[in-house]
Scaffold this motif. Structure first.
Motif, short mmCIF file in Angstrom:
data_model
loop_
_atom_site.label_atom_id
_atom_site.label_comp_id
_atom_site.label_asym_id
_atom_site.label_seq_id
_atom_site.Cartn_x
_atom_site.Cartn_y
_atom_site.Cartn_z
N LEU A 60 0.83 -1.21 0.00
CA LEU A 60 0.00 0.00 0.00
C LEU A 60 0.86 1.25 0.00
N ARG A 61 1.92 1.26 0.79
CA ARG A 61 2.81 2.42 0.85
C ARG A 61 3.47 2.67 -0.50
N ILE A 62 4.01 1.62 -1.09
CA ILE A 62 4.70 1.77 -2.38
C ILE A 62 3.70 2.11 -3.48
N ILE A 232 -8.95 -0.42 6.58
CA ILE A 232 -8.70 -0.40 5.13
C ILE A 232 -9.49 -1.50 4.44
N ALA A 233 -9.48 -2.71 5.01
CA ALA A 233 -10.24 -3.81 4.43
C ALA A 233 -11.73 -3.51 4.43
N MET A 314 -10.31 -11.30 -11.28
CA MET A 314 -11.33 -10.68 -12.13
C MET A 314 -11.38 -9.16 -11.91
N LEU A 315 -11.20 -8.74 -10.67
CA LEU A 315 -11.16 -7.30 -10.40
C LEU A 315 -9.94 -6.65 -11.06
N ALA A 338 -5.46 -1.07 -3.66
CA ALA A 338 -6.36 -1.41 -2.55
C ALA A 338 -6.68 -2.90 -2.53
N ASP A 339 -6.88 -3.49 -3.69
CA ASP A 339 -7.15 -4.93 -3.75
C ASP A 339 -5.96 -5.74 -3.26
#
Length: 387
Positions: A60-62, A232-233, A314-315, A338-339
């Protein structure tokens, strides 16, 4: 999200270790803690025992650091028209809105081009340092300030991707996002392998008061990190669930023709030929429309099964299609990052091992074997050098 077992350093006393052990919920004869026995203290111990998803937090940071760095670099030639003195949304109008909403942006302190350029350069440096993981805790706070400042200064030019990055930037300030794949982690490993502890470290290890304080600090940091990752989730689940339920109510999504109208919007057709090609297959358009609604509604319920890997794949395909067909790379990148928070740490460790195997690594100080410039001729045992 999977847990990452991080052992506490052996700098505390036996009393601190016993306190940490007593804080954990006791298990029954079967080795499990019944839900009825899980009190508030047990829940706190569960949250503060070990940090979860450290690799996911680093991703997430990167990811968001790279997304916003790419966004600022893309808008570098247009910075004056968006945030500077040439913007139709003047600092006076922004301040009037801030008085109503409670927002604030340092970019409204001056309408000078030099001031904007200095702020822009600082923002680029902050994003780059966040990606590298240098002083990640401080950089995450500065990154959140950068995102809030630029978002609030031109709030009417933002979209869903900007809103998501804003939320995630605020959440990242509470995570331990610099413990993996960062300069901070590299520096910590180097200090741990550098030899015995110094005089200050030995005093801290021998001090019972400091050991209790250090244990409390680590527990607080761990609990804050775990809560932030759960938030976050929950945020991503709420985003997908609400989007899917909203689409279900639309007649065009019910009939499977929604994407037909999407690919024919002139504002979202960066490559008209590609959009026309997709629109020329009505069966594909209908299937993609129904699958979009299905995976968004099913996403929050598929997280506790192996089906989540299929949903995430799929996302990923869906967001890549949005980036290509609708020209929204920032939104797609923000959603893909985010995924990635839902992939377990063992996935990232395996990916890192495969990457190290794929990239040949030469040990430090090793030199490649030198080949002679002139190959030896047949029948010539050697060359004699004459002065």
């Amino acid at each position: 999200m999977a847990t990452d077992r991080t052992a506490l350093p052996a700098t505390g006393t036996a009393k601190a270790a016993a306190a940490a052990t007593d804080a954990a919920p006791r298990a029954d004869a079967a080795g499990t803690a019944p839900a009825s026995r899980l009190s508030a203290g047990g829940l706190i111990a569960l949250l503060s025992r070990r940090p979860i998803s450290l690799y996911a937090a680093s991703v997430l940071r990167i990811g968001y650091g790279l997304c916003y760095l790419a966004f600022l670099l893309r808008e570098l030639p247009h910075r004056d028209e968006i945030w500077g003195p040439d913007s139709p949304w003047t600092p006076a109008l922004a301040d009037e809105l801030f008085r109503q909403t409670g927002w604030f942006s340092p970019l409204t302190l001056s309408d000078s081009t030099v001031y904007l350029d200095v702020c822009y350069a600082i923002a680029l440096v902050v994003c780059a340092l966040l990606v590298l993981g240098w002083r990640s805790r401080a950089m995450s706070v500065l990154f959140a300030l950068v995102v809030v400042s630029f978002h609030a200064r031109a709030i009417f030019m933002t979209d869903g991707g900007d809103n998501l990055i804003l939320l995630m930037a605020l959440y990242l300030t509470c995570t331990a996002c610099g413990r993996r794949w960062s300069l901070d982690a590299r520096r910590t490993a180097r200090l741990a392998a550098g030899g015995g502890p110094g005089r200050w470290a030995m005093w801290r290890a021998s001090s019972d008061t400091w050991s209790q304080f250090d244990l409390a600090r680590r527990s607080l940091v761990t609990a804050l990190h775990n809560c932030a990752m759960f938030v976050i989730a929950a945020q991503v689940c709420l985003l997908y669930g609400s989007a899917g339920l909203y689409k279900v109510q639309g007649p065009s999504w019910q009939s499977g023709t929604a994407l037909h109208y999407v690919v024919n919007l002139d504002l979202f057709r960066p490559w008209p030929a590609l959009s026309a090609l997709a629109d020329s297959h009505p069966l594909f358009i209908a299937a993609a429309s129904y699958l979009t609604v299905l995976i968004q509604v099913a996403f929050p319920f598929a997280l506790f099964s192996r089906l989540k890997y299929v949903i995430l794949a799929m996302l990923l395909a869906m967001h890549l299609g949005i980036a290509a067909l609708m020209g929204l790379p920032l939104f797609s990148g923000a959603m893909i990052v985010a995924d990635a928070a839902f992939l377990p740490d063992r996935f990232y460790r395996s990916a890192a091992r495969l990457l190290r195997r794929a990239i040949p690594h030469r040990p430090a100080g090793a030199t490649a074997p030198r080949t002679p410039r002139v190959p030896p001729q047949p029948g010539t045992p050697g060359l004699t050098r004459h002065s």
